[in-house]
Scaffold this motif. Structure first.
Motif, short mmCIF file in Angstrom:
data_model
loop_
_atom_site.label_atom_id
_atom_site.label_comp_id
_atom_site.label_asym_id
_atom_site.label_seq_id
_atom_site.Cartn_x
_atom_site.Cartn_y
_atom_site.Cartn_z
N ASP A 152 4.20 8.65 8.50
CA ASP A 152 5.03 8.77 9.69
C ASP A 152 5.74 10.12 9.61
O ASP A 152 6.71 10.28 8.87
CB ASP A 152 6.04 7.62 9.71
CG ASP A 152 6.89 7.59 10.97
OD1 ASP A 152 7.22 8.66 11.50
OD2 ASP A 152 7.24 6.49 11.42
N VAL A 153 5.24 11.12 10.34
CA VAL A 153 5.75 12.49 10.23
C VAL A 153 6.35 12.95 11.55
O VAL A 153 5.70 12.89 12.60
CB VAL A 153 4.62 13.47 9.81
CG1 VAL A 153 5.16 14.89 9.74
CG2 VAL A 153 4.04 13.06 8.47
N THR A 154 7.58 13.44 11.49
CA THR A 154 8.24 14.06 12.63
C THR A 154 8.37 15.55 12.37
O THR A 154 8.86 15.96 11.31
CB THR A 154 9.64 13.46 12.86
OG1 THR A 154 9.53 12.07 13.14
CG2 THR A 154 10.35 14.15 14.02
N LEU A 158 4.11 8.08 -1.08
CA LEU A 158 5.18 7.51 -0.27
C LEU A 158 4.88 6.04 -0.03
O LEU A 158 3.73 5.60 -0.10
CB LEU A 158 5.27 8.22 1.09
CG LEU A 158 5.49 9.73 1.09
CD1 LEU A 158 5.44 10.24 2.52
CD2 LEU A 158 6.81 10.09 0.43
N GLY A 159 5.92 5.28 0.30
CA GLY A 159 5.72 3.91 0.71
C GLY A 159 5.21 3.83 2.14
O GLY A 159 5.31 4.80 2.90
N PRO A 160 4.65 2.70 2.54
CA PRO A 160 4.06 2.59 3.88
C PRO A 160 5.07 2.75 5.01
O PRO A 160 4.70 3.11 6.13
CB PRO A 160 3.44 1.19 3.89
CG PRO A 160 4.20 0.44 2.83
CD PRO A 160 4.53 1.45 1.78
N ASP A 161 6.34 2.50 4.74
CA ASP A 161 7.37 2.61 5.78
C ASP A 161 8.22 3.86 5.64
O ASP A 161 9.21 4.03 6.37
CB ASP A 161 8.27 1.37 5.76
CG ASP A 161 7.50 0.09 6.05
OD1 ASP A 161 6.61 0.13 6.93
OD2 ASP A 161 7.77 -0.93 5.40
N ASP A 162 7.88 4.72 4.69
CA ASP A 162 8.65 5.94 4.50
C ASP A 162 8.37 6.93 5.63
O ASP A 162 7.27 6.98 6.18
CB ASP A 162 8.29 6.60 3.16
CG ASP A 162 8.86 5.83 1.98
OD1 ASP A 162 9.76 5.00 2.19
OD2 ASP A 162 8.40 6.08 0.84
N ARG A 163 9.39 7.71 5.97
CA ARG A 163 9.28 8.69 7.04
C ARG A 163 9.49 10.10 6.49
O ARG A 163 10.29 10.31 5.58
CB ARG A 163 10.31 8.39 8.14
CG ARG A 163 10.05 7.10 8.90
CD ARG A 163 11.09 6.88 9.98
NE ARG A 163 12.37 6.48 9.41
CZ ARG A 163 12.80 5.22 9.33
NH1 ARG A 163 12.04 4.24 9.77
NH2 ARG A 163 13.98 4.96 8.81
N VAL A 164 8.78 11.06 7.10
CA VAL A 164 8.82 12.46 6.68
C VAL A 164 9.30 13.30 7.86
O VAL A 164 8.87 13.10 9.00
CB VAL A 164 7.43 12.95 6.22
CG1 VAL A 164 7.48 14.41 5.81
CG2 VAL A 164 6.91 12.08 5.09
N LEU A 165 10.18 14.26 7.58
CA LEU A 165 10.65 15.20 8.59
C LEU A 165 10.33 16.62 8.15
O LEU A 165 10.73 17.04 7.07
CB LEU A 165 12.17 15.07 8.79
CG LEU A 165 12.82 16.14 9.69
CD1 LEU A 165 12.31 16.05 11.13
CD2 LEU A 165 14.35 16.01 9.64
N ALA A 202 2.31 17.00 7.72
CA ALA A 202 1.27 16.06 8.14
C ALA A 202 0.00 16.23 7.32
O ALA A 202 -0.71 15.26 7.04
CB ALA A 202 0.98 16.23 9.62
N MET A 203 -0.30 17.47 6.91
CA MET A 203 -1.47 17.70 6.06
C MET A 203 -1.20 17.23 4.63
O MET A 203 -2.10 16.76 3.94
CB MET A 203 -1.84 19.18 6.05
CG MET A 203 -2.48 19.67 7.33
SD MET A 203 -3.22 21.32 7.15
CE MET A 203 -1.75 22.35 7.06
N LEU A 204 0.05 17.35 4.20
CA LEU A 204 0.42 16.97 2.84
C LEU A 204 0.38 15.46 2.66
O LEU A 204 -0.02 14.96 1.60
CB LEU A 204 1.82 17.51 2.53
CG LEU A 204 2.34 17.38 1.11
CD1 LEU A 204 1.47 18.14 0.12
CD2 LEU A 204 3.79 17.90 1.04
N ALA A 261 0.84 -1.19 0.00
CA ALA A 261 0.00 0.00 0.00
C ALA A 261 0.88 1.25 0.00
O ALA A 261 1.98 1.25 0.55
CB ALA A 261 -0.90 0.00 1.23
N VAL A 262 0.40 2.29 -0.64
CA VAL A 262 1.14 3.54 -0.66
C VAL A 262 0.35 4.60 0.10
O VAL A 262 -0.87 4.48 0.29
CB VAL A 262 1.40 4.03 -2.10
CG1 VAL A 262 2.26 3.03 -2.85
CG2 VAL A 262 0.10 4.30 -2.83
N ILE A 263 1.06 5.62 0.56
CA ILE A 263 0.44 6.76 1.22
C ILE A 263 0.42 7.89 0.20
O ILE A 263 1.47 8.41 -0.18
CB ILE A 263 1.20 7.16 2.48
CG1 ILE A 263 1.13 6.03 3.51
CG2 ILE A 263 0.66 8.46 3.07
CD1 ILE A 263 2.01 6.22 4.71
#
Length: 250
Positions: free
Chosen positions: A70-72, A45-52, A63-65, A4-6
């Motif tokens: 997974d957003v830090t 994004l992929g399901p395990d990708d992280r955003v900073l 987080a809105m985008l 699944a993708v985000i």
């Protein structure tokens, strides 16, 4: 079975998250910024990708985008820990953009939305953003262009604070950047770009930050609406703007 993708948020609900009231008048400049960011952001994004999101204590734009990602959010001011977007995968870290407390290649997307112009040691911030971005990941930046001025319309000067006063209030240490300066800062040309706040829509920005009273501002918004909103609708990636959004791929 494919993972699944985000997906990046659809444009309309993303723009609906504009934190400024009166998003078609006083908050139009921020709506323009959000639209430009949406244009240059990776579509999924992929399901395990992280955003900073660096320096995003007030905005929560990442987080809105990418809702559900997974957003830090990192910010120097710890007070913003209390007003982060809701979500099980959203977290806040108090830290410095010049010395990020994360391992190398930890994030797929790293954002610097209106941040670099506030940091004297911007070379360190750019290098840190690239360090924590994984190969194939993206660094997203928005910033004023180097030649922006406030107000754009000279007749408003007697009703407006001096731009130096605004820059001090906003914490700017430099006016902005050219694409060439940012290319040098990040060591490569951007893979995507968009501009925002053009010569017509800048009028609403000028009025919004002026000292004019509410009634005067409302009358000016109404009088200029056909031109300003038409210019907003027609603004494309090649339209000259007073601010820019860019994406780099590592």
């Amino acid at each position: 079975m494919a993972e699944a993708v985000i997906a990046r948020a659809r444009l309309r609900p993303f723009l609906a998250g504009n934190p400024f009231p009166h998003g078609w008048t006083e908050g139009l400049f921020y709506r323009e910024k959000m639209r430009a960011i949406h244009r240059i952001a990776p579509p999924s994004l992929g399901p395990d990708d992280r955003v900073l999101e660096i320096g995003g204590g007030r905005s929560g734009l990442a987080a809105m985008l990418y809702p559900g990602a997974d957003v830090t959010t990192l910010d120097l001011d710890p007070q913003y820990a209390a007003n982060q977007p809701a979500g099980a995968r959203n977290r806040f870290v108090c830290g410095d953009a010049r010395a990020l407390p994360f391992a190398d290649e930890h994030f797929t997307v790293v954002t610097l939305f209106d941040v670099l112009e506030h940091i004297l040691e911007h070379e360190q911030a750019a290098a840190e953003a690239l360090r924590v971005t994984r190969p194939g990941g993206f660094v997203l930046v928005s910033t004023p262009a180097a030649d922006w001025h406030y107000p754009m319309y000279g007749w408003l000067r007697r009703h407006a604070p001096h731009e130096r006063e605004l820059m001090d209030e906003w914490g700017h240490v430099r006016r902005g950047y050219t694409v060439e300066e940012l290319t040098k800062l990040f060591g490569a040309a951007p893979v995507a770009s968009a501009s925002f706040i053009n010569a017509a829509t800048a009028f609403y920005h000028d009025v919004a930050f002026s000292r004019l009273g509410r009634r005067s501002r409302t009358l000016l918004y109404a009088a200029a609406a056909p031109l300003v909103l038409g210019a907003y609708a027609l603004h494309g990636n090649r339209t000259k703007g007073t601010e820019i959004a860019l994406a780099w791929r590592k």
